[in-house]
Design an enzyme around this catalytic site. Structure first.
Site, PDB file in Angstrom:
ATOM      1  CB  SER A   8      60.946 -75.042  13.536  1.00 54.89           C
ATOM      2  OG  SER A   8      59.781 -75.687  13.125  1.00 54.89           O
ATOM      3  CB  SER A  34      59.121 -81.786   8.132  1.00 56.71           C
ATOM      4  OG  SER A  34      58.068 -81.150   7.425  1.00 56.71           O
ATOM      5  CG  ASP A  35      56.884 -77.332  12.701  1.00 57.40           C
ATOM      6  OD1 ASP A  35      55.766 -77.157  12.177  1.00 57.40           O
ATOM      7  OD2 ASP A  35      57.161 -76.896  13.834  1.00 57.40           O
ATOM      8  CD1 TRP A  36      54.869 -73.144   7.426  1.00 54.54           C
ATOM      9  CD2 TRP A  36      53.066 -74.446   7.671  1.00 54.54           C
ATOM     10  NE1 TRP A  36      53.882 -72.646   6.620  1.00 54.54           N
ATOM     11  CE2 TRP A  36      52.765 -73.420   6.752  1.00 54.54           C
ATOM     12  CE3 TRP A  36      52.078 -75.387   7.971  1.00 54.54           C
ATOM     13  CZ2 TRP A  36      51.511 -73.310   6.138  1.00 54.54           C
ATOM     14  CZ3 TRP A  36      50.846 -75.271   7.370  1.00 54.54           C
ATOM     15  CH2 TRP A  36      50.570 -74.242   6.467  1.00 54.54           C
TER      16      TRP A  36
END
Length: 746
Positions: free
Chosen positions: A275, A306-308
């Site tokens: 991230s 992907s991350d958040w």
């Protein structure tokens, strides 16, 4: 001989031992199915597969959750209109009953059955120390504690149990394990790692993956894992979450890639992206990391998620994209296959436009979707209609609780035991004080029932706090005065007044639960309120045992110097309090070892595998407690270190043996650590590196000879030209207090 000519023959995939393999018949069959399905898909359907949304987009209103958790119309919009390939997260950021999860799983399955091609959704969940969002699940010690066990079998069992309990709820994809290396103690996700050592993290993480996935993660009691967070996320220079890391290429390859390589070799089919950023390049825009290294060098074949909201953040935060549209293009072309959007369908809409305008080639879309579909086939999602693993024999079983209890016991480190103050007699009168004494959340930390894990009201009341666990075992008097909260002095005068009625003080200090950016701190120093309580209690003159709970090594030097005993509990999970009581009273002989170097001073963050210059002249490796430290109620001796030969040809293995004996009065477990030093090399080498370890249980007077094998890879390093190699020369093996030398011939 020119040392550059002595390259170790690991070839292009030296990082991971993940070289390309010939496909099996089963893999060929999946490839054919994926190709056939891909040929039938529209562009919109393909882009939808690359989209992952939060459950909030399809959730029923909170007041209707108990009746039926899904808003059917919203779910149909997500799956039938936008063709989303994945959903994640728990409703309203809280663990749900098994029945609710089964309703969600069936609703998703039934809706995909209405779609044109009936492509199943893969549901992702953070189950990082057990099925954390499933009410009543078996919640293990956090990863930093599992590392402290130095016991791969327990990590394997944790993986098995977590997968089995997820499958009772119809969940097949776990965002775990964290394979980032834990070498920045300020970082608020340190406790999600397996510590500071590459070998330990690689072995414990791999064991977890193998337990979780088995040989076929489509099996009814197995589930897929996800390696987090590729790569460099765990080493922010400030220690604050999601802030920049600065990693040289050599450091990247020596310390940060090998753990992910081990996870790939263990079979994890998905990877989540860092991230933050490394050397100015955000993880989600880093083509070199996500494609050149991860794919071409390390041979990873699964899909990258992907991350958040991190693709959006290429525009909103990182300022490397001029618009949300450019951010999507940048991430997809860098190598991100699936976007955790998470609260809208913007990724699908923007990517569809990019494809239609030929700014993102269809070949890249087909590549990403093929990877996603392959994992869905491998997970068994395209198989017969889903059936749930029966809960009675597979969820929160007595056997799972026993495994959890043992993991908690082995994860707790006895760091100091002056004059053998521990174990305490059960008849002893003990005054318990401090902010971590009577809470359950401090034993578990973040990602427990809720995201931050801090809501004490939702924790199961049948699991004891430390105070309650002591009362269950004690025959003497157990008193309790809080003394202070984490950051506020409360009733220290009352603590001091009560002391005269007790033989010992158990001083329970530490941290509130947290994770990610909400856990950012500016200093490892304990809050002044806790220091004030500790100072007052220590000055009173009664024997004090300090118990630390929390995800980071907070500075305790002046307290530890005066306390009679120091127990480092970190985050031992739901069985943690009972395990701590077992150890304090001697019902279990402690055998945990530190997986990190515990700092003595602020900003003194040296690691055990420090370079020679870090321990030269006025520079020292001087932690409060070193990596691998851990005391026992018994004593152990290692002796007879023997090498099979003292001169190796290039590429040979080295076999060695050492005897370990229990010379003390009680049965216990000892972890034997094998370190290696490259005496001289063209690149400065660490003073020592862990290369192997084994944990054995011995009765008093019993001894056992342990055998180890060092491979050429153990002798290798990243050379001047950034290639992995072995140089001929001298090496030293260290086990306990013994050393042995050998050399590698040109």
């Amino acid at each position: 001989m020119n040392i550059k000519s002595v390259l170790l023959a690991i070839a292009a995939f030296a990082l991971s031992s993940c070289a390309l393999k010939t496909k099996t018949p089963a893999e060929d069959a999946v490839s054919i199915k994926v190709s056939q399905l891909l040929a039938q898909m529209t562009v919109a359907e393909k882009v939808g597969q690359m989209t992952q949304v939060d459950f909030a987009l399809v959730a029923a209103p909170k007041d209707k959750l108990a009746d039926y958790p899904v808003d059917t119309a919203k779910l149909e919009t997500a799956i039938l209109k936008y063709h989303v390939g994945s959903i994640l997260n728990t409703p309203y950021d809280q663990a749900q009953p098994l029945a609710t999860w089964r309703q969600i799983s069936l609703a998703v399955q039934q809706t995909t059955a209405q779609s044109r091609l009936k492509i199943p959704v893969i549901y992702g969940i953070d189950a990082i120390h057990g099925a954390t969002y499933l009410k009543g699940a078996t919640l293990f010690p956090q990863a930093i504690n599992m590392a402290a066990t130095f016991n791969p079998e327990l990590s394997f069992q944790e993986g098995e149990i977590t997968a089995r309990e997820l499958r009772t709820a119809g969940l097949l994809w776990n965002f775990s394990p964290v394979m980032d290396i834990g070498r920045q103690p300020l970082w608020p996700r340190l406790w999600e790692t397996y510590g500071e050592d590459v070998q330990l993290a690689s072995i414990l993480g791999s064991a977890y993956i193998k337990g979780h996935q088995g040989n076929d993660f489509a099996a009814p009691d197995k589930a897929a894992t996800c390696l987090k967070h590729f790569v460099g996320y765990s080493f922010p220079i400030t220690g604050r979450d999601r802030t920049p890391a600065w990693l040289g290429e050599r450091m990247l390859r020596e310390y940060f890639l090998p753990t992910f390589a081990a996870g790939i070799k263990a079979g994890s089919p998905t990877v989540m992206v860092n991230s933050g950023e490394v050397d100015g390049i955000p993880g989600h825009a880093n083509y070199r990391y996500l494609t050149t290294i991860l794919r071409e060098e390390m041979g990873f074949k699964g899909f990258v998620v992907s991350d958040w909201e991190d693709i959006k953040r290429l525009y909103t935060r990182d300022k490397v994209a001029a618009s949300p549209r450019e951010a999507v293009k940048m991430a997809v072309m860098a190598g991100v296959d699936m976007s955790m959007v998470p609260y809208d369908f913007s990724f699908s809409e923007l990517l569809l436009d990019l494809v239609n305008s030929h700014e993102v080639p269809m070949s890249r879309i087909d590549e990403a979707v093929s990877r996603i579909l392959t994992v869905k086939y491998q997970t068994g999602l395209f198989g017969p209609a889903q059936t749930f693993l029966p809960a009675a024999a597979n969820f929160a079983t007595p056997a799972a609780a026993a495994s959890n209890r043992q993991a908690a016991r082995e994860s707790i480190v006895l760091a100091k035991n002056a004059q053998s103050v521990l174990p305490l007699k059960k008849s002893a009168n003990i005054l318990v004080t401090g902010p971590t004494a009577n809470l359950r959340n401090v034993l578990n930390g973040g990602w427990t029932i809720t995201w931050q894990g801090s809501d004490e009201s939702v924790y199961p009341q049948d699991q004891p706090t430390v105070l309650e666990a002591l009362k269950t075992k004690a025959t003497g008097k157990i008193g309790y005065v809080e003394g202070s909260s984490f950051d506020t002095v409360k009733d220290i005068d009352k603590v001091l007044a009560e002391l005269k009625n007790y033989d010992y003080v158990l001083l329970c200090l530490g941290e509130k639960p947290y994770t990610e950016t909400l856990g950012n701190i500016d200093s490892l120093a304990l809050e002044p309120a806790q220091m004030q309580l500790a100072t007052a209690v220590l000055a009173a003159g009664k024997p004090v045992v300090l118990l630390m709970l929390g995800g980071r090594p907070r500075l305790i030097t002046p307290i530890a110097e005066q306390a009679a005993g120091v127990v480092l509990g970190f985050l031992p999970g739901m069985e943690g309090a009972a395990a701590i009581a077992d150890i304090l009273y001697g019902d279990y002989n402690p055998d945990g070892r530190l997986p990190i170097s515990y700092p003595k001073h602020a900003n003194s963050f040296n690691h055990y595998d420090h370079k020679p210059a870090e321990a030269f002249e006025n520079n020292t490796y001087d932690p409060l407690y070193p990596f691998g430290h851990g005391l026992s109620y018994s004593t152990f001796v290692t002796r007879g270190l023997t090498l099979e030969k003292n001169r190796l040809a290039m590429g040979e293995n080295l076999k060695l043996s050492v005897q370990v004996a229990n010379t003390g009065p009680v049965k216990g477990k000892e972890t034997v650590l094998v370190y290696l030093r490259d005496v001289a090399a063209s690149v400065s080498r660490p003073n020592k590196q862990l290369k192997a370890f084994k944990k054995v249980e011995l009765t008093p007077g019993q001894s056992e000879t342990l055998h180890f094998t060092l491979t050429p890879d153990d002798l290798s390093f990243i050379g001047v030209d950034l290639q992995r190699l072995i140089e001929p020369g001298d090496f030293t093996v260290m086990v306990g207090n013994e050393t042995a030398a050998f050399s590698v011939a040109p």
